[in-house]
Design an enzyme around this catalytic site. Sequence first.
Site: not given
Ligand code: AMP
Length: 107
Positions: A89, A95, A102, A104
Amino acid sequence: MYNTQNIFYKILKSEIPNKTIYEDENILCFYDINPKSKIHALVIPKMNYIDFNDFVTNANPTLVSNFFKKVNDIAVDILFLENFKIITNNGAGAGQEVFHFHVHILG
Ligand code: AMP
């Protein structure tokens, strides 16, 4: 401007725990805390980039290439996925919630 208050920066600094899947000198891969599919992993570079645009624009091209090759290797060779989605994203409007670049891996 990259903000060091984001959660993934704190994970890289070991201030917040994570469930590590793979780690080397350039990359950390760990399980998403709120999985959206049976397997949901996140892959982050250890250098600080805000989003996909920042990463591919400003990172060393070899680092970018190696990053995406490693994303594939993790999905196939470590997570044993034949079918998977790769999502990133870029920007809050798309989103993005954590402003450390990062990818996914959803399997
Ligand atoms: P985005 O919306 O692409 O920025 O994705 C952020 C992702 O980080 C989401 O899928 C969250 O569930 C994940 N997330 C947030 N905090 C943590 C954490 N402490 N450990 C692992 N994943 C996390």
